[in-house]
Write a protein that holds these residues in place. Structure first.
Motif, PDB file in Angstrom:
ATOM      1  N   PRO A 384       1.558  -8.146  -5.362  1.00  0.00           N
ATOM      2  CA  PRO A 384       0.858  -8.628  -4.161  1.00  0.00           C
ATOM      3  C   PRO A 384      -0.173  -9.719  -4.465  1.00  0.00           C
ATOM      4  O   PRO A 384      -0.548 -10.459  -3.562  1.00  0.00           O
ATOM      5  CB  PRO A 384       0.192  -7.364  -3.605  1.00  0.00           C
ATOM      6  N   ASP A 529      -2.445  -7.147   5.039  1.00  0.00           N
ATOM      7  CA  ASP A 529      -1.380  -6.946   4.061  1.00  0.00           C
ATOM      8  C   ASP A 529      -0.995  -8.331   3.527  1.00  0.00           C
ATOM      9  O   ASP A 529      -0.483  -9.168   4.290  1.00  0.00           O
ATOM     10  CB  ASP A 529      -0.176  -6.288   4.741  1.00  0.00           C
ATOM     11  N   GLN A 557      -2.166  -3.835  -0.567  1.00  0.00           N
ATOM     12  CA  GLN A 557      -0.741  -3.708  -0.832  1.00  0.00           C
ATOM     13  C   GLN A 557      -0.584  -3.063  -2.206  1.00  0.00           C
ATOM     14  O   GLN A 557      -1.160  -3.516  -3.189  1.00  0.00           O
ATOM     15  CB  GLN A 557      -0.039  -5.057  -0.804  1.00  0.00           C
TER      16      GLN A 557
END
Length: 636
Positions: A384, A529, A557
């Protein structure tokens, strides 16, 4: 299953150096162990946590190294035995407490294991932690092998109790992470009962009196080191050259002398007790030869101390020729290897030595290149952090005011390179990105008109960034703090932290909510996110427009490696070969050359991108960045 709990005295096991030290602690009867993860030290607490319940001990991953040392010290002050482990950077954090604890003294055995990282293989510096032993007037031991690592740790608890002082053990990467045979000793069958004596406060005052007492303890330690079996000599009675060494340097010296056949001309004196100096032993060794070569990693710690000792005793020892880091004979940076020693000894003794031919080395490298795929330094597939830095890059470009990101230590440190699109501009200590942002965030009054961003990981937030956030709120600093919450201390092996909801011993607990903490401080906070690139860019852009005060954006995330084990892929990813225009697209291979996810590869045969199904974790972010919409994601 951890082998360190094996109850079989006399049995030999193949153990990592860190496991050997953990076993030594168990044999010593340690009751409380604590650490903050950091390579190359992480395995010590990692393997102790696996056996904690069965062995009846308490083990925790603390929020930082200072707290870890305080947890272990509390056990000591209650008459138990405690161990704290950390990497070299961690001792900086713990030193504030350590340099007061040395004055108050301890009761039960307290051992502080510090694992240094010469050449900074997994660190931001190659600091030599041994200087703290001299600074704090504390005993220092340095194991050179695996059996010794276990025995030395066990003895360190006894020494600590005898002196009433914490005992430091300095390991290095090649001792901590290599493996060797270790003969097991007996495990204790009885436990102590904790009790804190309220009639005797533990105070470092009066300071001068406490300092004098500390020096008396160190003098006692010096006497104790005289007969230590951890100091030893190998070689002729009167060698032409005496090597004085410690730690991994001992093994390198043995190998070099053996390979060159100089065993009858060179003596090797190993110091296992490097501070305070074992003066009687040292005087005996220095009397053997007029020429002395110091072999140690990283700083000339032993070299400087021994030179001072020799100067003080010059009437007895006579003139000496000292070779080492100060003379330029031994490198003063980086790891040593046997080859370093072989080169030095060849020149000193003018002996021939035929190393492996260059052709052999080249052949070995070529063979390895066929077996191992090329790897560049970058984020894992589906990380992420890659998505976060992509969004940051885009938001800063849209903002157009030369905003910049201040960073610190963690997987996200790779944001300074191509993996993070070169967005991170500073790298210092844990939490220093937010700390620096406090200062930059006050420079608007002096004309700074660039947006300031600080990035830190979730574990780092608890470790060192909270004070910086409190400071920013209270003093009105203006910056945007990005907390990359991937639910793990990923860089060091996925150890739990206060946000994960589980402890080192596997207990389920209530996690400490990052957003809740921020709101409690009165700080504006939002969560996104990072895999949702459009939303992330939108929130970032909005926060950047707000120029006053500190703002927090939590990018939540889960680490791709953790999620992969738990859940598997989020999406099935494929490249539509009809839509992918390859070099005709005009994007200049954006997906494989710039975005650089290892799950995407360039097929030179077809001249188009494709997905490596063995590596792809199915995060789906790449589908967002393809200008031709050729990367497709399908629900699994």
């Amino acid at each position: 299953m951890s082998l360190i709990k094996t109850d079989a005295p006399g049995r030999r096991l193949l153990l990592m150096g860190n496991e050997a030290m953990a076993r030594g602690a168990l044999e010593a009867g340690v009751e409380v162990c604590a650490a903050y993860p950091g390579n190359p030290s992480s395995e010590i607490i990692g393997c102790l946590s696996q056996v904690a319940e069965e062995m009846g001990i308490y083990v925790e991953w603390s929020v930082n190294e200072k707290v870890a040392l305080e947890v272990a010290a509390a056990a000591s002050l209650a008459g138990l035995r405690g161990l704290a482990a950390m990497k070299q950077n961690g001792l900086n954090v713990a030193s504030d407490f350590l340099l007061n604890l040395n004055l108050t003294g301890t009761k039960g055995g307290l051992v502080v294991v510090v694992c240094d990282d010469p050449s900074a293989l997994s660190s931001s510096n190659e600091e030599d932690s041994r200087a703290f032993a001299r600074l704090a007037d504390l005993p220092l031991l340095e194991p050179s092998g695996f059996q010794e690592a276990k025995e030395m740790t066990k003895w360190a608890f006894e020494l600590s109790e005898e002196l009433g002082l914490p005992c430091l053990i300095r390991s290095v990467t090649r001792v901590s992470h290599a493996r060797g045979n270790v003969e097991l000793g007996e495990l204790p069958t009885q436990r102590r009962r904790a009790h804190f004596d309220t009639s005797k406060p533990i105070l470092p005052v009066p300071v001068v009196w406490a300092h004098r007492l500390l020096h008396q303890k160190l003098a006692k330690c010096r006497d104790r080191f005289h007969g230590s079996g951890f100091n030893q000599y190998r070689g002729p009675q009167r060698p032409e050259l005496l090597i004085l060494t410690s730690g991994a340097g001992f093994m390198y010296s043995l190998e070099a002398v053996s390979n060159l056949g100089l065993g009858d001309r060179v003596g090797i004196a190993k110091l296992g007790t490097t501070w305070p100096l074992p003066e009687t032993f040292l005087k005996e060794q220095l009397a053997r030869s007029q020429k002395v070569l110091f072999v140690e990693e990283v700083d000339p710690f032993m070299e400087s101390n021994v030179k001072g000792f020799a100067a003080q005793n010059q009437t007895q020892l006579g003139p000496k020729i000292f070779l080492g880091k100060s003379s330029g004979t031994i490198p003063d940076i980086g790891e040593l290897t046997p080859d370093h020693l072989i080169k030095v000894l060849r020149e000193l003794f003018d002996v021939r030595y035929q190393p492996r031919p260059q052709a052999y080395i080249q052949e070995a490298m070529e063979a390895a290149s066929h077996l191992a795929p090329p790897r560049t330094l970058g984020f894992c597939a589906g990380c992420p952090h890659r998505a976060t830095y992509w969004a940051v890059k885009k938001a800063l470009a849209l903002d157009g005011r030369e905003g910049f990101v201040l960073g610190d230590i963690g997987c996200y440190s790779l944001g300074m390179g191509p993996a993070g699109f070169f967005q991170m501009k500073t790298l210092h200590a844990m939490g220093s990105g937010a700390g620096l942002a406090n200062g930059f965030g006050q420079l608007g009054r002096f004309g700074l008109d660039q947006p300031v961003l600080a990035v830190c990981g979730d574990s780092t937030f608890y470790h060192a960034a909270i004070p910086a956030l409190v400071n920013a709120k209270y003093n009105g600093s203006s910056f945007l703090m990005l907390i990359l919450d991937n639910r793990a201390t990923a860089m060091t092996g996925f150890q739990p932290h206060p946000g994960t909801g589980r402890t080192a011993m596997g207990e389920t607990v209530d996690p400490i909510d990052i957003e809740g903490l921020c709101r409690a401080l009165g700080v504006q906070v939002k969560s996104v996110d990072p895999f949702d690139l459009d939303s992330t860019v939108e929130v970032l852009t909005d926060f950047l427009r707000q120029e006053k005060g500190v703002r927090v954006l939590v990018l939540k995330q889960e680490c791709a490696l953790v999620r992969g084990k738990r859940q598997g892929r989020l999406f099935k990813i494929r490249v539509d070969q009809d839509r992918c225009l390859g070099l005709q697209c005009g994007c200049n291979r954006l997906c494989t050359r710039v975005f650089r996810c290892p799950g995407l590869v360039w097929d030179s045969t077809s001249g188009k991108a494709t997905v490596d199904d063995a590596i792809c974790t199915g995060c789906g972010v790449c589908a967002t960045i393809c200008p031709a919409s050729a990367i497709l994601k399908e629900a699994v």
